[in-house]
Design a protein around this motif. Structure first.
Motif, PDB file in Angstrom:
ATOM      1  N   GLU A   7      29.885 -17.658  27.109  1.00 12.72           N
ATOM      2  CA  GLU A   7      30.572 -17.027  28.235  1.00 12.72           C
ATOM      3  C   GLU A   7      30.489 -17.899  29.488  1.00 12.72           C
ATOM      4  OE1 GLU A   7      29.737 -12.356  26.932  1.00 12.72           O
ATOM      5  OE2 GLU A   7      28.414 -13.391  28.358  1.00 12.72           O
ATOM      6  N   ALA A   8      29.328 -18.509  29.700  1.00 16.22           N
ATOM      7  CA  ALA A   8      29.175 -19.398  30.850  1.00 16.22           C
ATOM      8  C   ALA A   8      30.085 -20.612  30.714  1.00 16.22           C
ATOM      9  CB  ALA A   8      27.717 -19.830  30.984  1.00 16.22           C
ATOM     10  N   ARG A   9      30.119 -21.187  29.518  1.00 14.48           N
ATOM     11  CA  ARG A   9      30.991 -22.343  29.279  1.00 14.48           C
ATOM     12  C   ARG A   9      32.453 -21.979  29.503  1.00 14.48           C
ATOM     13  NH1 ARG A   9      32.065 -23.501  23.256  1.00 14.48           N
ATOM     14  NH2 ARG A   9      33.328 -21.653  23.740  1.00 14.48           N
ATOM     15  N   ASP A  10      32.868 -20.819  29.004  1.00 14.43           N
ATOM     16  CA  ASP A  10      34.261 -20.409  29.132  1.00 14.43           C
ATOM     17  C   ASP A  10      34.643 -20.108  30.578  1.00 14.43           C
ATOM     18  OD1 ASP A  10      34.503 -20.684  26.424  1.00 14.43           O
ATOM     19  OD2 ASP A  10      34.355 -18.535  25.979  1.00 14.43           O
ATOM     20  N   THR A  11      33.643 -19.800  31.414  1.00 19.49           N
ATOM     21  CA  THR A  11      33.903 -19.582  32.837  1.00 19.49           C
ATOM     22  C   THR A  11      34.043 -20.907  33.567  1.00 19.49           C
ATOM     23  OG1 THR A  11      32.661 -17.506  32.800  1.00 19.49           O
ATOM     24  CG2 THR A  11      33.027 -18.511  34.950  1.00 19.49           C
ATOM     25  N   LEU A  12      33.171 -21.839  33.242  1.00 21.01           N
ATOM     26  CA  LEU A  12      33.203 -23.152  33.894  1.00 21.01           C
ATOM     27  C   LEU A  12      34.351 -24.023  33.390  1.00 21.01           C
ATOM     28  CD1 LEU A  12      29.380 -23.903  33.829  1.00 21.01           C
ATOM     29  CD2 LEU A  12      30.768 -23.441  35.867  1.00 21.01           C
ATOM     30  N   VAL A  13      34.648 -23.911  32.095  1.00 16.56           N
ATOM     31  CA  VAL A  13      35.742 -24.681  31.483  1.00 16.56           C
ATOM     32  C   VAL A  13      36.647 -23.676  30.776  1.00 16.56           C
ATOM     33  CG1 VAL A  13      36.334 -26.626  30.009  1.00 16.56           C
ATOM     34  CG2 VAL A  13      34.085 -26.554  31.112  1.00 16.56           C
ATOM     35  N   PRO A  14      37.494 -23.002  31.526  1.00 12.74           N
ATOM     36  CA  PRO A  14      38.264 -21.884  30.957  1.00 12.74           C
ATOM     37  C   PRO A  14      39.423 -22.345  30.095  1.00 12.74           C
ATOM     38  CG  PRO A  14      38.912 -22.255  33.227  1.00 12.74           C
ATOM     39  CD  PRO A  14      37.762 -23.188  32.965  1.00 12.74           C
ATOM     40  N   ASP A  15      39.906 -21.416  29.303  1.00 14.02           N
ATOM     41  CA  ASP A  15      41.106 -21.636  28.497  1.00 14.02           C
ATOM     42  C   ASP A  15      42.318 -21.600  29.426  1.00 14.02           C
ATOM     43  OD1 ASP A  15      43.205 -21.659  26.735  1.00 14.02           O
ATOM     44  OD2 ASP A  15      42.730 -19.736  25.798  1.00 14.02           O
ATOM     45  N   MET A  16      42.994 -22.717  29.567  1.00 13.86           N
ATOM     46  CA  MET A  16      44.121 -22.788  30.503  1.00 13.86           C
ATOM     47  C   MET A  16      45.278 -21.899  30.069  1.00 13.86           C
ATOM     48  SD  MET A  16      43.072 -24.662  32.934  1.00 13.86           S
ATOM     49  CE  MET A  16      44.526 -25.187  33.840  1.00 13.86           C
ATOM     50  N   ALA A  17      45.278 -21.492  28.812  1.00 15.43           N
ATOM     51  CA  ALA A  17      46.322 -20.590  28.330  1.00 15.43           C
ATOM     52  C   ALA A  17      45.877 -19.130  28.388  1.00 15.43           C
ATOM     53  CB  ALA A  17      46.704 -20.949  26.901  1.00 15.43           C
ATOM     54  N   VAL A 157      40.105 -11.531  39.205  1.00 21.82           N
ATOM     55  CA  VAL A 157      39.416 -12.170  38.086  1.00 21.82           C
ATOM     56  C   VAL A 157      38.133 -11.377  37.831  1.00 21.82           C
ATOM     57  CG1 VAL A 157      38.377 -14.282  37.202  1.00 21.82           C
ATOM     58  CG2 VAL A 157      40.346 -14.406  38.755  1.00 21.82           C
ATOM     59  N   PRO A 158      37.945 -10.791  36.652  1.00 19.60           N
ATOM     60  CA  PRO A 158      36.797  -9.910  36.398  1.00 19.60           C
ATOM     61  C   PRO A 158      35.452 -10.577  36.676  1.00 19.60           C
ATOM     62  CG  PRO A 158      38.397  -9.752  34.617  1.00 19.60           C
ATOM     63  CD  PRO A 158      38.838 -10.897  35.485  1.00 19.60           C
ATOM     64  N   ASP A 159      34.589  -9.835  37.386  1.00 18.23           N
ATOM     65  CA  ASP A 159      33.203 -10.233  37.648  1.00 18.23           C
ATOM     66  C   ASP A 159      33.060 -11.428  38.580  1.00 18.23           C
ATOM     67  OD1 ASP A 159      32.152  -8.249  35.857  1.00 18.23           O
ATOM     68  OD2 ASP A 159      32.758  -9.552  34.200  1.00 18.23           O
ATOM     69  N   LEU A 160      34.142 -11.866  39.203  1.00 22.35           N
ATOM     70  CA  LEU A 160      34.075 -13.003  40.121  1.00 22.35           C
ATOM     71  C   LEU A 160      34.723 -12.603  41.446  1.00 22.35           C
ATOM     72  CD1 LEU A 160      34.955 -15.906  37.649  1.00 22.35           C
ATOM     73  CD2 LEU A 160      32.696 -15.321  38.555  1.00 22.35           C
ATOM     74  N   THR A 161      34.017 -11.752  42.180  1.00 26.69           N
ATOM     75  CA  THR A 161      34.545 -11.251  43.455  1.00 26.69           C
ATOM     76  C   THR A 161      34.258 -12.189  44.621  1.00 26.69           C
ATOM     77  OG1 THR A 161      32.520 -10.036  43.994  1.00 26.69           O
ATOM     78  CG2 THR A 161      34.156  -8.897  42.648  1.00 26.69           C
ATOM     79  N   THR A 162      33.377 -13.142  44.434  1.00 26.53           N
ATOM     80  CA  THR A 162      32.918 -14.155  45.403  1.00 26.53           C
ATOM     81  C   THR A 162      32.009 -13.600  46.495  1.00 26.53           C
ATOM     82  OG1 THR A 162      34.700 -14.157  47.088  1.00 26.53           O
ATOM     83  CG2 THR A 162      35.093 -15.418  45.049  1.00 26.53           C
ATOM     84  N   THR A 163      31.891 -12.290  46.635  1.00 23.86           N
ATOM     85  CA  THR A 163      30.979 -11.749  47.646  1.00 23.86           C
ATOM     86  C   THR A 163      30.067 -10.658  47.095  1.00 23.86           C
ATOM     87  OG1 THR A 163      32.759 -10.285  48.397  1.00 23.86           O
ATOM     88  CG2 THR A 163      32.386 -12.282  49.680  1.00 23.86           C
ATOM     89  N   VAL A 164      30.617  -9.630  46.482  1.00 17.30           N
ATOM     90  CA  VAL A 164      29.834  -8.450  46.102  1.00 17.30           C
ATOM     91  C   VAL A 164      29.121  -8.685  44.775  1.00 17.30           C
ATOM     92  CG1 VAL A 164      29.887  -5.978  45.642  1.00 17.30           C
ATOM     93  CG2 VAL A 164      31.472  -6.977  47.314  1.00 17.30           C
ATOM     94  N   LEU A 165      27.799  -8.703  44.815  1.00 11.72           N
ATOM     95  CA  LEU A 165      27.029  -8.921  43.593  1.00 11.72           C
ATOM     96  C   LEU A 165      26.356  -7.657  43.077  1.00 11.72           C
ATOM     97  CD1 LEU A 165      25.240 -12.352  44.129  1.00 11.72           C
ATOM     98  CD2 LEU A 165      27.279 -11.854  42.787  1.00 11.72           C
ATOM     99  N   LEU A 191      26.300 -16.545  36.202  1.00 13.30           N
ATOM    100  CA  LEU A 191      26.851 -17.695  36.924  1.00 13.30           C
ATOM    101  C   LEU A 191      27.288 -17.304  38.336  1.00 13.30           C
ATOM    102  CD1 LEU A 191      29.127 -19.778  34.507  1.00 13.30           C
ATOM    103  CD2 LEU A 191      27.087 -20.539  35.731  1.00 13.30           C
ATOM    104  N   SER A 192      27.897 -16.125  38.473  1.00 17.85           N
ATOM    105  CA  SER A 192      28.334 -15.662  39.783  1.00 17.85           C
ATOM    106  C   SER A 192      27.148 -15.500  40.722  1.00 17.85           C
ATOM    107  CB  SER A 192      29.088 -14.334  39.632  1.00 17.85           C
ATOM    108  OG  SER A 192      29.525 -13.851  40.883  1.00 17.85           O
ATOM    109  N   ALA A 193      26.085 -14.855  40.238  1.00 15.24           N
ATOM    110  CA  ALA A 193      24.888 -14.681  41.068  1.00 15.24           C
ATOM    111  C   ALA A 193      24.242 -16.028  41.384  1.00 15.24           C
ATOM    112  CB  ALA A 193      23.893 -13.763  40.352  1.00 15.24           C
ATOM    113  N   ALA A 194      24.209 -16.917  40.392  1.00 12.16           N
ATOM    114  CA  ALA A 194      23.604 -18.229  40.602  1.00 12.16           C
ATOM    115  C   ALA A 194      24.383 -19.047  41.616  1.00 12.16           C
ATOM    116  CB  ALA A 194      23.512 -18.979  39.271  1.00 12.16           C
ATOM    117  N   ALA A 195      25.710 -18.907  41.620  1.00  8.61           N
ATOM    118  CA  ALA A 195      26.535 -19.647  42.564  1.00  8.61           C
ATOM    119  C   ALA A 195      26.232 -19.221  43.995  1.00  8.61           C
ATOM    120  CB  ALA A 195      28.016 -19.433  42.248  1.00  8.61           C
ATOM    121  N   MET A 196      26.103 -17.903  44.227  1.00  7.19           N
ATOM    122  CA  MET A 196      25.781 -17.446  45.573  1.00  7.19           C
ATOM    123  C   MET A 196      24.368 -17.855  45.970  1.00  7.19           C
ATOM    124  SD  MET A 196      26.186 -13.711  47.379  1.00  7.19           S
ATOM    125  CE  MET A 196      27.896 -13.600  46.876  1.00  7.19           C
TER     126      MET A 196
END
Length: 247
Positions: A7-17, A157-165, A191-196
């Motif tokens: 899941e982490a890999r697919d978030t960092l390197v997502p499926d472009m399709a 984008v699910p689970d990636l709100t950039t602010t609310v954790l 990954l979202s929590a780690a990024a913040m």
């Protein structure tokens, strides 16, 4: 490969399709930015957030109760500025509602201008940031982060709100197999929590080591990079550019 790592890999390197194309890593970059600017605002502008408005509402309660170190006016300015930025961002994303890449592009170009203006204020005024300079910085950064949040909400984008954790962390636990849930999507949520956390750490480290403008400089550079990517993506006609159903 364990599910969490996949899941982490697919978030960092997502499926472009996929349904969200290249948006997930861009949302992670904006989450880092949130940590950077809130580290700057909380540590240098007097116990106020410019991205996480829940904190400001709580701080207003503290100020009303007479707790030392909290300013009712500073929190109110942050809330009003953020709301104004969200209004402008809402207009921008609705004008480009047919294309998610353009929604992101329009909002980020405006946000970049506000963060760059805040950086210039810090360089011209010098520390400490008090009086009118303090409120100008709160207003500029609040406007920029309000714009960002309006765009992120539209992109959905699910689970990636950039602010609310809070909900992200709740979902990680409540949706887990341990809680008899459908699956926590822990890779993306962690990954979202780690990024913040990373953004807040770097921002605080810079401030505490005597580089007060560095968090905003890093934020401006990060925004310039994401804005450039969004400008390139605005030319795409891939399926992910279509808005989610109901938006």
């Amino acid at each position: 490969m364990p599910v969490v790592l996949r899941e982490a890999r697919d978030t960092l390197v997502p499926d472009m399709a996929g349904p969200h194309g290249p948006l997930p890593p861009l949302m992670l970059a904006l989450t880092v930015l949130t940590g950077l600017v809130d580290a700057f605002s909380y540590l240098l502008l007097g116990h106020v957030f410019v991205a996480n408005m829940t904190g400001n509402v709580v701080f207003m309660g503290f100020a009303l109760a007479g707790a030392p170190g909290f300013s009712l006016l500073a929190s109110a300015v942050a809330l009003v500025s953020f709301s104004a930025g969200a209004l402008v961002g809402g207009v921008a994303v609705h004008l480009a509602r047919a294309h998610r890449g353009r929604q992101l592009q329009h909002a980020l170009l405006a946000e970049t201008s506000f963060v760059a203006a805040a950086l210039i204020v810090t360089l011209v005024s010098g520390e400490p940031y008090t009086g009118g300079v303090r409120f100008a910085l709160i207003a500029l950064l609040g406007l920029g982060l309000g714009l960002q949040n309006a765009a992120v909400r539209a992109l959905a984008v699910p689970d990636l709100t950039t602010t609310v954790l809070t909900l992200t962390i709740t979902g990680t636990v409540a949706d887990s197999r341990l809680a008899k849930g459908p699956g926590s999507r822990a890779g993306r949520r962690v990954l979202s929590a780690a990024a913040m956390l990373a953004g807040a750490f770097v921002g605080a480290l810079a401030v505490l080591n005597g580089h007060p403008s560095l968090p905003l400089l890093l934020s401006a550079v990060l925004l310039a990079a994401v804005s450039t990517a969004a400008t390139l993506l605005a030319r795409s006609d891939a399926p992910w550019t279509k808005p989610p159903a109901g938006r």
